[in-house]
Scaffold this active site. Structure first.
Site: not given
Length: 356
Positions: A122, A255
């Protein structure tokens, strides 16, 4: 689904930006960003290949999108990339890779595409959001994630830059963020009012302080339980587009889903989004007509306990992206304008009598 309430009035009052985005709705650029230096676990650099192998290009093409797959960017590790402050990992490598990605995303958006960045970890949002903002300086960001990713290099406990990208992008935090080697190109492009989080459930103390003290809108999993995902999305759009219409950048960490659905990822946290909640988020974002760029990050095929776990995670990520571009749970169908009418019966009454 028809838009209702304040968002409907806004789109009617300000049609130009929406029209511009809809004109390029079917042109999708894929940019692979196999960035892995933003965290410690191996394997996330295989994410772009895993998503393509799960049928992403074919799925988008089946939705009528004109897919332009630009392949993967070639990130190289900077030699002698020493820790910053004896803690922050690979700052020069992440900084250089993010700069390359920012250039690629900026070019894709400028060329009239909606850009999908395939991660990678990320920390790539440093580049994707920066590049998008060059072309769309008033964009709004929807950050779907179990984590806030807004630690600064001085508050991080892990040293991993995938937990820090938003601190570099936020104008209000610039006096709290030191100049890292490799980051001289990066300029903050977001204000606190430009961000909405969805799905948080693992937030560090410094991150919680930032969210509260800078009035950043967030919806934790408790908020989703309390309000329901419909109300969460209504409030998200009211926050980002209640006053003016703007392009949306969706940054989606796999996630955000519960680990039972997305096990092949680096930092799973129990109690995440259900499949239905995740699809509702992206369906509603698509329905605004304002989605301009998407990140899909943290799919890590080396962390699946089995091949089935890897496939489940990858196909879930593909579902998220496809729903961003029009797949619905009523079905994704080609245009069907009219039912056929029989020109004559299969058998006449007389023929039927003869057979009897």
């Amino acid at each position: 689904m028809a838009l209702r309430g304040p968002l409907t009035r806004l789109l009617r009052a300000q049609p130009d930006a929406a029209l511009q985005l809809r004109r390029r709705a079917h042109s999708v650029a894929l940019v692979g960003a196999p960035l892995s230096r933003g965290q410690k676990r191996r394997g996330v650099d295989h994410g772009p290949a895993t998503l393509r192998a799960a049928g992403l290009v074919e799925r988008l093409a089946g939705l009528g999108c004109q897919v332009h797959d630009f392949g993967d960017l070639n990130f190289t590790q900077v030699p002698n990339d020493e820790l910053y402050n004896n803690l922050v990992l690979y700052p020069r490598s992440v900084g250089l890779a993010s700069q390359m990605l920012a250039d690629a995303v900026s070019r894709a958006v400028a060329a009239g595409h909606r850009c999908v960045t395939l991660g990678g970890d990320h920390s790539l949002a440093l580049g994707s959001v920066s590049g998008h903002a060059r072309q769309c300086p008033h964009l709004g960001v929807i950050w779907v994630d179990a984590h806030a990713d807004i630690n600064t290099p001085l508050t991080t406990q892990s040293g991993s830059l995938h937990g820090q990208p938003l601190s570099f992008l936020l104008r209000e935090l610039q006096d709290k963020v030191p100049q890292l080697p490799g980051f001289s190109w990066l300029k903050p492009c977001l204000s606190a009012s430009d961000i909405v989080y969805i799905g948080l459930r693992d937030v560090d103390p410094a991150e919680y302080y930032i969210l509260k003290n800078f009035d950043i809108q967030y919806f934790s999993m408790r908020d989703i339980d309390r309000l329901g995902i419909k109300k969460v999305m209504e409030r998200t759009f009211e926050r980002l587009m209640g006053r003016r219409q703007r392009p949306i950048h969706l940054s989606f960490d796999i996630d955000a889903f519960d680990p039972s659905l997305a096990p092949a990822t680096g930092t799973p946290v129990l109690g995440g989004l259900t499949y239905r909640e995740g699809m509702y988020i992206t369906e509603e974002i698509h329905n605004t007509g304002m989605l301009s760029a998407v990140d899909m990050v943290e799919v890590n095929p080396l962390l699946g306990a089995s091949q089935e776990a890897v496939k489940a995670t990858a196909h879930l990520a593909v579902d998220v992206i496809a729903t961003c571009f029009g797949q619905t749970r009523e079905g994704a169908h080609i245009a069907f304008d009219e039912l056929p009418t029989p020109s004559s019966p299969d058998e006449s009454d007389s023929e039927q009598q003869v057979r009897i």
